[in-house]
Motif scaffolding. Structure first.
Motif, PDB file in Angstrom:
ATOM      1  N   ALA A  38       0.847  -1.189   0.000  1.00  0.00           N
ATOM      2  CA  ALA A  38       0.000   0.000   0.000  1.00  0.00           C
ATOM      3  C   ALA A  38       0.888   1.246   0.000  1.00  0.00           C
ATOM      4  N   VAL A  39       0.456   2.266  -0.718  1.00  0.00           N
ATOM      5  CA  VAL A  39       1.161   3.547  -0.697  1.00  0.00           C
ATOM      6  C   VAL A  39       0.183   4.611  -0.230  1.00  0.00           C
ATOM      7  N   ALA A  40       0.509   5.261   0.872  1.00  0.00           N
ATOM      8  CA  ALA A  40      -0.249   6.420   1.345  1.00  0.00           C
ATOM      9  C   ALA A  40       0.339   7.629   0.643  1.00  0.00           C
ATOM     10  N   GLU A  57      -8.413  -3.985   5.485  1.00  0.00           N
ATOM     11  CA  GLU A  57      -9.318  -4.446   4.432  1.00  0.00           C
ATOM     12  C   GLU A  57      -8.550  -4.931   3.201  1.00  0.00           C
ATOM     13  N   GLU A  58      -7.490  -4.216   2.858  1.00  0.00           N
ATOM     14  CA  GLU A  58      -6.742  -4.521   1.631  1.00  0.00           C
ATOM     15  C   GLU A  58      -5.783  -5.698   1.800  1.00  0.00           C
ATOM     16  N   GLY A  59      -5.490  -6.089   3.023  1.00  0.00           N
ATOM     17  CA  GLY A  59      -4.560  -7.194   3.251  1.00  0.00           C
ATOM     18  C   GLY A  59      -3.125  -6.853   2.886  1.00  0.00           C
ATOM     19  N   ALA A  60      -2.774  -5.565   2.939  1.00  0.00           N
ATOM     20  CA  ALA A  60      -1.409  -5.149   2.615  1.00  0.00           C
ATOM     21  C   ALA A  60      -0.456  -5.584   3.723  1.00  0.00           C
ATOM     22  N   ASP A  98      -2.143   0.356  16.155  1.00  0.00           N
ATOM     23  CA  ASP A  98      -3.217  -0.582  15.834  1.00  0.00           C
ATOM     24  C   ASP A  98      -2.689  -2.018  15.914  1.00  0.00           C
ATOM     25  N   ARG A  99      -3.229  -2.815  16.835  1.00  0.00           N
ATOM     26  CA  ARG A  99      -2.735  -4.169  17.054  1.00  0.00           C
ATOM     27  C   ARG A  99      -2.900  -5.057  15.839  1.00  0.00           C
ATOM     28  N   ARG A 100      -3.907  -4.786  15.011  1.00  0.00           N
ATOM     29  CA  ARG A 100      -4.128  -5.609  13.814  1.00  0.00           C
ATOM     30  C   ARG A 100      -2.955  -5.506  12.851  1.00  0.00           C
ATOM     31  N   LEU A 101      -2.188  -4.404  12.941  1.00  0.00           N
ATOM     32  CA  LEU A 101      -1.128  -4.122  11.975  1.00  0.00           C
ATOM     33  C   LEU A 101       0.261  -4.284  12.588  1.00  0.00           C
ATOM     34  N   SER A 102       0.348  -5.127  13.625  1.00  0.00           N
ATOM     35  CA  SER A 102       1.630  -5.267  14.329  1.00  0.00           C
ATOM     36  C   SER A 102       2.738  -5.805  13.422  1.00  0.00           C
TER      37      SER A 102
END
Length: 383
Positions: free
Chosen positions: A158-160, A204-207, A230-234
């Protein structure tokens, strides 16, 4: 915008006419002022060293400094002013979009411009003899970064990003390099997202990797804080190919949250004797560790001083000297050529490495990936 007089102008005391070089850098917001001050420190130190060694042809160099503040229109006006002031050449600039405006105006006016730090491949719309560049082209470094991502197993990236010619160019380079190799680039427009909303989109994107193709400190710093929290993105890799973590302010603002964020750094792993001496002098001048941007500034003046010594102050002769120059810089021997797809004279190439800040000591950098076969400079004694 006009910056305070450069300390190098003190050479007027000798009564000897100076050779003027116009120096352009973002010294105030919204420009990345910290990068601009590092660039200016390198330019000024090199001018000091040239003058201490007798100047060029017995004449001291003088920097005439102008603040671009990341504004292309301010930069164009500064080029017009500096040309009228009789500068022999232009040097500097950090922001690619601003450097592009400078290059176009310098080409139109017939003023040599040696770009220090801007990397955009399309620095000009057409081939020009008036412009040369020290920094590596964006495509060269960012392809290396894409290879690093693939080597680390990241194929959903992903690119922000924010609307900008520079960020759009970076996104295209990554996509063109990753897609044929099984990767996917997911573009997230930060003009439509807030940093706090970004983690949901990433989940959502699974990046597995997020690259910061955005300005510093806003919104880069709050994005890092939001993703790290965010713990989901550890397990998410945060990367910054444009080099935001290079400057000391990054570590000051983020602490250990700013570590382990890989970025492109244009320095060899170890410096040679000249680089080691310059590093110490820059550290004293800046009161902090010098970034690669400061070394780019120093090398810019080293090249211009050589052109002035060998070809004099005539602007056309300086521009004609680019292909014949060979100067020992802080990071290797600098020579210019015309790589495919680049319309300016290009040093091909400065050392390029992917590094990050060590979480156990954020003032220390770890080399994660580097070009194969790049020559290493001679080591300084004891290094």
């Amino acid at each position: 915008m006009t910056a305070p007089p450069s300390p190098t102008a003190a050479d007027h005391r000798t009564g000897t006419p100076t050779v003027r070089i116009g120096a352009l850098a973002p010294l105030t917001r919204p420009g990345w002022a910290e990068a601009g001050h590092h660039l200016l420190a390198g330019l000024e130190l090199a001018v000091h060293d040239v003058n201490a060694a007798g100047g060029v042809g017995g004449r001291p160099l003088e920097l005439v400094v102008r603040d671009t503040a990341a504004d292309p229109r301010e930069a164009e006006a500064a080029v017009d002013e500096l040309a009228l002031l009789g500068v022999a050449a232009l040097a500097g600039e950090y922001h690619s979009v601003v450097a592009r405006a400078v290059a176009a105006r310098a080409d139109a006016l017939g003023v040599p411009f040696l770009c220090s730090s801007a990397v955009l491949d399309g620095l000009t719309d057409r081939p020009t003899e008036w412009v040369a560049r020290i920094a590596p082209a964006q495509s060269h470094g960012w392809r290396l970064y894409a290879d690093f991502l693939l080597g680390a197993g990241h194929t959903r990236v992903a690119v922000a990003t924010q609307p900008s010619l520079y960020w759009a160019s970076g996104t295209r380079i990554l996509r063109d390099h990753l897609t044929p190799r099984g990767g996917k680039v997911i573009e997230l427009d930060m003009s439509a997202l807030t940093p706090s909303a970004l983690p949901d989109r990433l989940a959502e994107e699974g990046a597995t990797a997020l690259l910061l193709l955005v300005g510093h400190p806003e919104p880069a710093v709050p994005i890092v804080e939001s993703v790290r929290g965010d713990r989901r993105l550890s397990g998410m890799l945060i990367g910054a190919p444009a080099g935001q973590p290079e400057l000391p302010e990054w570590a000051t603002l983020l602490g250990t949250d700013g570590a382990s964020i890989p970025f492109l750094r244009y320095l060899p792993e170890r410096l040679g004797p000249l680089g080691t001496r310059v590093e110490a002098a820059l550290r004293e001048r800046l009161g902090a560790a010098p970034s690669f941007v400061a070394f780019e500034g120093y090398d810019t003046i080293a090249v211009l001083a050589e052109a002035l010594r060998t070809h004099g102050t005539d602007r056309a002769r300086i521009a004609a000297s680019w292909p014949g120059i060979a100067v020992e810089g802080t990071r290797g021997t600098i020579r210019f050529s015309r790589p495919a797809g680049i319309d300016v004279w290009q040093w091909g190439w400065a050392p390029v490495r992917v590094v990050d800040r060590d979480p156990s000591a954020t003032d220390r950098f770890r080399v994660l990936h580097e070009e194969r076969g790049h020559p290493r400079p001679p080591l300084a004694p004891g290094r």
